[in-house]
Design an enzyme around this catalytic site. Structure first.
Site, PDB file in Angstrom:
ATOM      1  N   HIS A  99       0.556  -1.188   0.004  1.00 61.22           N
ATOM      2  CA  HIS A  99       0.328   0.031  -0.396  1.00 61.22           C
ATOM      3  C   HIS A  99       1.053   1.452   0.239  1.00 61.22           C
ATOM      4  O   HIS A  99      -0.068   2.443  -1.007  1.00 61.22           O
ATOM      5  CB  HIS A  99      -1.213  -0.047   1.553  1.00 61.22           C
ATOM      6  CG  HIS A  99      -2.508  -1.361   1.534  1.00 61.22           C
ATOM      7  ND1 HIS A  99      -3.349  -0.519   1.469  1.00 61.22           N
ATOM      8  CD2 HIS A  99      -1.969  -1.594  -0.119  1.00 61.22           C
ATOM      9  CE1 HIS A  99      -4.390  -1.780   1.136  1.00 61.22           C
ATOM     10  NE2 HIS A  99      -3.359  -2.758   0.535  1.00 61.22           N
ATOM     11  N   HIS A 267      -1.875 -12.207  -2.787  1.00 57.45           N
ATOM     12  CA  HIS A 267      -2.624 -12.826  -2.104  1.00 57.45           C
ATOM     13  C   HIS A 267      -2.870 -13.816  -1.703  1.00 57.45           C
ATOM     14  O   HIS A 267      -3.039 -15.076  -1.031  1.00 57.45           O
ATOM     15  CB  HIS A 267      -4.100 -12.517  -2.763  1.00 57.45           C
ATOM     16  CG  HIS A 267      -4.679 -11.213  -2.743  1.00 57.45           C
ATOM     17  ND1 HIS A 267      -6.415 -11.011  -3.738  1.00 57.45           N
ATOM     18  CD2 HIS A 267      -4.280 -10.312  -2.267  1.00 57.45           C
ATOM     19  CE1 HIS A 267      -5.913  -9.566  -3.297  1.00 57.45           C
ATOM     20  NE2 HIS A 267      -4.944  -9.366  -2.951  1.00 57.45           N
TER      21      HIS A 267
END
EC number: 1.11.1.21
Length: 724
Positions: A99, A267
């Site tokens: 992020h 992920h």
């Protein structure tokens, strides 16, 4: 301080002589005023280190191996106040690094991880960054230990790398060299929405038309890093989400294959958190009370940690083994059919139908319990979008290829905003040159600079030609991601040689002369272009009665077309250049605001911007030879005439069309000069006028030339990282 007055509340003890909170500022009273604050950021007044601090030198003292081991040890050292999922902080650290880097957008180079900006508003309080404050707080003991030898910006990304390595993945490499800022960035436009996660149809939406995302934005919502995990505007539809992903990742400089690799690789480990009620969470870090000590989203109503954590609202892991690198992501994605369900927090997520018990991940706290894995709408897009599916199937069938592609994409994601490879420091910098790094070979330094200058002066090229060509070559530099600039002489290559703002016909004529001189004297074309500008300035200063030597450092190299990613460089094309009084077309944004944005990207201060405008105007370097703003009768002389005549009350200024003004003699009403908004803002804006008046003074003609040369040299050397 304690209140010793019996608990009564008194009036404010100060007479509001200083503005210490968020009362109305000057910009609040006059919101349409030019906000010059974006040019005056990150200076010595906010930086706790003195002018002698050199992060590059401090890095040389860093024990990199010890640091990496400390980070690996941290991953499995679970803390009571914020327990690690399955006893491993890897997923949290990767999300923090992802992020931090994922806020980058290619259109203006802003965002990204190179400054440690995730520590400050608004990023530290974005909904998508919920609980990353805990990740940074977990890192604090390591930051404290290594101190000045390690920036927060480097630590945040390295923590992500070490998280992957501690879970069995081999990363592509790592470059140190990110330097911290000390307050929020004022120049980055995150969107005009007035609320977090505003849907696309809301007021001030970033979307128009069918679904056209406003430039330069990449994220689909205010407060998200990329796409909504529940679907477009929170409505699950993987095919629509795929289109959002394609736009968003392209604006982060990623292609389809990199998009699939990053999504799947990100992920493969970790989980989503939504096992509770988000209404129990307190304010974000910026909105929290002082006793929270910079932490946000605190849950003081229920347990709120471990398996009961709420972050995104989705709940579950993507893979069977979320603390180890494997190919389990694609295994589950393709093995099962998936159906929509709601998480305990009420968020949409996809869960497998009739999953085998052994394929379920175990509970984060109790290994005897198993729960369904989940997929976000973005994950399902990798299965349902035809192009993404082809890539995903190849990755599933060839895990080694997937691993290599993800390693490269992760490296690109985390280093894209650092500039060329020469800016990478430390022992783990990959030897391979990558096209997105804009590679440029080293140039020669052993040629006769004076001989080159003499040939340029005798070439017959005008001062305007010399100055404009050098300026056009250097003006592409943007400090946001350290791309562009004069080094490499890419102005002679596609796509830059054909940009409208570079006046291709004039450019071709000038380059033919300079390339010939460079070949004769053994210097790079890049050096010859900069020297040409310097020669033009020296000639113009001589015409003004001043003998000036413009500083010059040889050593620029010439990039080849093969070293240049045409598509990647297209985003550097200027749509306006107030310094040359040029607009590609009329825009909603005012010309002076476009000038300000360009100046900020180039790293200029307001005084530097001012003196450059004044000097470039009198040198006759306007686009297409335009006379707008050329407030002088002796073009080609480096004089302060622009400022003298702009501030002279013998003239009036009258509109004469869109972005056009006439400067008339008050006595005769005759038109003396013409101008644009960019010219007149230096007389109308109170701050810029104060600088203009300095340069208009009778005793500051020499100062004007000195300051112009200094600002010019700064622009020419902006991408000379070897000199910094």
């Amino acid at each position: 301080m304690s209140n010793t007055n019996g608990g009564s509340v008194g009036k404010c003890p100060v007479m509001h002589g200083g503005q210490t909170s968020t009362d109305k500022s000057v910009m609040d009273w006059w919101p349409n005023a030019l906000n010059l604050d974006i040019l005056h950021q990150h200076d010595s007044k906010t930086n706790p280190f003195g002018p002698d601090f050199n992060y590059k030198e401090e890095l040389k003292k860093l024990d990199v191996d010890a640091l990496k081991q400390d980070l690996k040890d941290l991953m499995t050292n679970s803390q009571v106040w914020w327990p690690a999922d399955w006893g491993h902080y890897g997923g949290l650290m990767i999300r923090m690094a992802w992020h931090a880097a994922g806020s980058y957008r290619i259109a203006d180079g802003r965002g990204g991880a190179a400054t440690g900006n995730q520590r400050f508003a608004p990023l530290n309080s974005w909904p998508d960054n919920a609980n990353l404050d805990k990740a940074r707080r977990l890192l604090w003991p390591i930051k404290r230990k290594y101190g000045n030898k390690l920036s927060w910006a480097d630590l945040i990304i390295l923590a992500g790398n070490m998280a992957y390595e501690s879970m069995g993945f081999k990363t592509f490499g790592f470059g140190f060299g990110r330097e911290d800022i000390w307050h929020p960035e004022k120049d980055t436009y995150w969107g005009s929405e007035q609320e977090w996660l505003a849907p696309s149809g809301a007021k001030n939406s970033r979307y128009s038309g069918e679904r056209d995302l406003e430039n330069p934005l990449a994220a689909v919502m205010m407060g998200l890093i990329y796409v909504n995990p529940e679907g477009v505007d929170g409505n699950p539809d993987p095919l629509k989400t795929a289109q959002d992903m394609r736009v968003t990742f392209a604006r982060m400089a990623m292609n389809d294959e990199e998009t699939v690799a990053l999504t799947a690789g990100g992920h493969t480990v970790g989980k989503c958190h939504g096992n509770g009620d988000a209404a129990n969470l307190g304010p974000d870090p910026e909105g929290a009370d002082v006793h929270e000590q910079g932490l946000g989203w605190m849950n003081h109503k229920t347990r709120g940690i471990g398996r009961d954590t709420v972050t995104s609202g989705l709940e579950g892991a993507w893979t069977t083994h979320p603390t180890q690198w494997d190919n389990g992501y694609f295994y589950l994605l393709f093995k099962y059919d998936w159906e929509l369900k709601k998480s305990p927090a009420g968020a949409w997520q996809w869960e497998p139908i009739d999953i085998e018990e052994q394929d379920k991940p175990v509970d984060v706290e109790d290994g005897s319990k198993r729960y369904n894995p989940i997929m976000t709408d973005a994950d399902m897009a990798l299965k349902m979008d035809p192009e993404y599916r082809k890539i995903s199937e190849r990755f599933q069938q060839d895990p080694a290829y997937f691993e290599d592609m993800f390693a490269r994409a992760w490296f690109k994601l985390t280093h894209r905003d650092m500039g060329p490879k020469s800016c990478y420091l430390g022992p783990d910098v990959p030897s391979e040159d990558l096209i997105w790094q804009d590679p440029t070979p080293a140039g020669k330094t052993d040629y006769n600079v004076d001989l080159v200058k003499g040939k340029i002066e005798a070439s017959g090229l005008s001062i305007a030609d010399l100055v404009a060509t050098a300026w056009d070559s250097a003006r592409t530099y943007r400090g946001s991601d350290r791309r562009g600039g004069a080094n490499g002489a890419r102005i002679r290559l596609a796509p830059q040689k054909d940009w409208q703002g570079n006046e291709p016909e004039r450019l071709s004529r000038v380059l033919a002369v300079l390339e010939s001189i460079a070949a004769e004297e053994g210097c790079s074309v890049a050096d010859a272009i900069v020297l040409a500008g310097n020669v033009g300035i020296e000639l113009a200063a001589r015409a003004a009665g001043h003998d000036v030597s413009v500083p010059f450092a040889p050593g620029r190299g010439d990039a080849s077309q093969d070293m240049t990613d045409v598509e990647s460089f297209e985003v550097l094309e200027p749509v306006a250049d107030g310094f040359r009084n040029w607009l590609k077309k009329d825009y909603v944004v005012k010309p002076e605001e476009l000038l300000l944005d360009r100046a900020q990207l180039m790293g200029l201060t307001a005084p530097e911007m001012t003196v450059l405008i004044g000097g470039l105007r009198v040198l006759g370097s306007n686009y297409g030879g335009s006379k707008d703003g050329v407030f002088t009768d002796r073009v080609g002389t480096l004089s302060n005439d622009f400022f003298v005549n702009l501030t002279d009350m013998a003239y009036t200024w009258k509109p004469a069309g869109e972005n056009q003004y006439e400067i008339r003699d008050r006595k005769t009403d005759q038109v003396k000069w013409t101008a644009t908004r960019v010219d007149l803002v230096f007389g109308s804006n109170s701050i810029l006028r104060s600088y203009a008046e300095v340069y208009a003074q009778d005793d500051n003609q020499e100062k004007f030339i000195h300051d112009f040369v200094a600002a010019w040299t700064k622009v020419m050397n902006a991408d000379r990282f070897d000199l910094q």
